[in-house]
Design a protein around this motif. Sequence first.
Motif, PDB file in Angstrom:
ATOM      1  N   ASP A  79      33.534  42.964  48.265  1.00 32.73           N
ATOM      2  CA  ASP A  79      34.752  43.690  48.557  1.00 32.73           C
ATOM      3  C   ASP A  79      34.634  44.210  49.995  1.00 32.73           C
ATOM      4  O   ASP A  79      33.584  44.734  50.397  1.00 32.73           O
ATOM      5  CB  ASP A  79      34.895  44.858  47.585  1.00 32.73           C
ATOM      6  CG  ASP A  79      36.087  45.729  47.903  1.00 32.73           C
ATOM      7  OD1 ASP A  79      37.200  45.364  47.501  1.00 32.73           O
ATOM      8  OD2 ASP A  79      35.899  46.762  48.575  1.00 32.73           O
ATOM      9  N   TYR A 116      37.896  34.771  48.816  1.00 30.93           N
ATOM     10  CA  TYR A 116      38.283  35.951  48.047  1.00 30.93           C
ATOM     11  C   TYR A 116      37.222  37.046  48.157  1.00 30.93           C
ATOM     12  O   TYR A 116      36.057  36.734  48.405  1.00 30.93           O
ATOM     13  CB  TYR A 116      38.516  35.584  46.574  1.00 30.93           C
ATOM     14  CG  TYR A 116      37.404  34.773  45.931  1.00 30.93           C
ATOM     15  CD1 TYR A 116      36.235  35.376  45.470  1.00 30.93           C
ATOM     16  CD2 TYR A 116      37.529  33.382  45.811  1.00 30.93           C
ATOM     17  CE1 TYR A 116      35.229  34.635  44.894  1.00 30.93           C
ATOM     18  CE2 TYR A 116      36.519  32.630  45.228  1.00 30.93           C
ATOM     19  CZ  TYR A 116      35.376  33.260  44.775  1.00 30.93           C
ATOM     20  OH  TYR A 116      34.369  32.508  44.207  1.00 30.93           O
ATOM     21  N   PRO A 117      37.576  38.315  48.008  1.00 30.99           N
ATOM     22  CA  PRO A 117      38.921  38.834  47.779  1.00 30.99           C
ATOM     23  C   PRO A 117      39.791  38.741  49.039  1.00 30.99           C
ATOM     24  O   PRO A 117      39.310  38.988  50.153  1.00 30.99           O
ATOM     25  CB  PRO A 117      38.684  40.301  47.388  1.00 30.99           C
ATOM     26  CG  PRO A 117      37.384  40.654  48.016  1.00 30.99           C
ATOM     27  CD  PRO A 117      36.568  39.400  48.004  1.00 30.99           C
ATOM     28  N   GLN A 119      41.716  40.135  51.312  1.00 29.70           N
ATOM     29  CA  GLN A 119      42.018  41.483  51.781  1.00 29.70           C
ATOM     30  C   GLN A 119      42.332  41.486  53.280  1.00 29.70           C
ATOM     31  O   GLN A 119      41.563  41.993  54.096  1.00 29.70           O
ATOM     32  CB  GLN A 119      40.846  42.423  51.463  1.00 29.70           C
ATOM     33  CG  GLN A 119      40.614  42.587  49.967  1.00 29.70           C
ATOM     34  CD  GLN A 119      39.335  43.322  49.636  1.00 29.70           C
ATOM     35  OE1 GLN A 119      38.280  43.058  50.220  1.00 29.70           O
ATOM     36  NE2 GLN A 119      39.404  44.245  48.693  1.00 29.70           N
ATOM     37  N   ARG A 159      40.099  33.720  41.290  1.00 24.08           N
ATOM     38  CA  ARG A 159      39.824  34.881  42.138  1.00 24.08           C
ATOM     39  C   ARG A 159      40.641  34.868  43.432  1.00 24.08           C
ATOM     40  O   ARG A 159      40.739  35.872  44.120  1.00 24.08           O
ATOM     41  CB  ARG A 159      38.331  34.946  42.472  1.00 24.08           C
ATOM     42  CG  ARG A 159      37.422  35.055  41.260  1.00 24.08           C
ATOM     43  CD  ARG A 159      35.966  35.153  41.697  1.00 24.08           C
ATOM     44  NE  ARG A 159      35.057  35.146  40.556  1.00 24.08           N
ATOM     45  CZ  ARG A 159      34.469  34.067  40.060  1.00 24.08           C
ATOM     46  NH1 ARG A 159      34.704  32.896  40.621  1.00 24.08           N
ATOM     47  NH2 ARG A 159      33.664  34.144  39.029  1.00 24.08           N
ATOM     48  N   THR A 160      41.164  33.699  43.780  1.00 22.34           N
ATOM     49  CA  THR A 160      42.022  33.608  44.958  1.00 22.34           C
ATOM     50  C   THR A 160      43.470  33.323  44.550  1.00 22.34           C
ATOM     51  O   THR A 160      44.213  32.670  45.282  1.00 22.34           O
ATOM     52  CB  THR A 160      41.473  32.562  45.954  1.00 22.34           C
ATOM     53  OG1 THR A 160      42.124  32.691  47.200  1.00 22.34           O
ATOM     54  CG2 THR A 160      41.638  31.160  45.443  1.00 22.34           C
TER      55      THR A 160
END
Length: 454
Positions: A167, A228-229, A231, A292-293
């Motif tokens: 993250d 991913y993530p 952001q 996840r994407t």
Amino acid sequence: MNMKKLTFIIWGFIIKIGMLYLFLAPGQAFQNENRKPNVIIIYTDDQGTIDANCFGAKDLYTPNIDELAETGVRFTQFYAAAPVCSPSRAALLTGKTPLAAGLPGNASSQKGGKGLPAEQVTIAEKLKEHGYFTGHVGKWHLGYTPETMPNGQGFDYSFGHMGGCIDNYSHFFYWNGPNKHDLWENSEEVWMDGEYFQDLMSDKANSFLEQNKDTSFFLYYAINLPHYPLQGTDKWREHYKDMESPRDKYAAAVSTVDERIGELLAKLESLHLRDNTIIIFQSDHGHSVEDRTFGGGGSSGIYRGAKFSLFEGGIRVPAIISYPTALPQKVVRDQLCVNVDWFPTILDLADISYKEDTYEGKSIKNVITENTPTAHDVFWWYSGKDRWAVRKGDWKLLKNPRDPTQKTAIAESDSLFLVNILDHPRELENSAQQYPEKVKELQKEYNAWYAKQK
């Protein structure tokens, strides 16, 4: 003191300064001209085959990647040596196919997990032998033990995460539990809770340039987006707010990356280092369509496949080299090249001697400068014992292919899938039954290569 004498003293001082310039400045210039070029490899994560404006994307804003293409050589048929993260990175750093490098699959993202064998010589180790200060910033994913982390693999400086993904704000690995913090600087865990990782990477990369501006340096800048993530920053989410999902989230991540590349280029310019710096830009493999994407977002254009696939969409990647003072600009090369080629090519450009048989990669210096034919008569991809591909000329044979994009169904008869890439770049039709002798020829090529890896 009279004016005549004062004038004489002033002119004497000016003459002395001039003499110092004449004798010292040329020496300084000579020293700079003979300093080996700096090298920066910008390695993005899960960026699709055409996902920059200069590679064909019409809906993405990527002015800094485009600037690299304007000041360098852009490749249309450039490949990663693997369709997943760790093997691609192992190939880049060793100049060998992942199987030969000893990391044919993804390394563990947990502490204590093994990765790229320590006995492998990385490009960082090789350049360090020749006076380079070496740095890694960003994603690693090549081992999580002291000897396989960056400082154990030839990097004087390292900042980033060791596992496959984090993250960008908490710096925790969230792939599966238990959630674990993963942020390191020179083999020491560091906590920077809430600070955006893209900004942290940019700051660390620019500090690396500042601190090493007076010596030759190698920087492996392994940006962890658009993996991913997804952001991206508020700025780019707003920019793409009217785009359909999940392309909007992916696009925001790509432009966030591009903006950080711009920060790096601006720093090089401010330090007057751009002219003596080789910049290589490449994605590690194709885009992801994992849950996840959000099931996609990236694009392989006309090509079939994505991450995890040996169809073109999984391994054909955007790639550029920019070194304006020594290499062509605004040039496109269509020859087959692979990321294993960067290692010997960098050595050639830096005038560092090496034994060609040390690497499976081939120097593409002449491809870049003189537009010579591809350096590879044959190339091989290993993605498991029963899943591989081989390319010879325009012919490509895949064993048990997979297509995460599901453009067409894969039949049982497609266990050996033959295609002529020049004639059928979309790879939608299997020509194996039509050309059985070509299948046998390519099988033989692959088996001979694979036998050497044991």
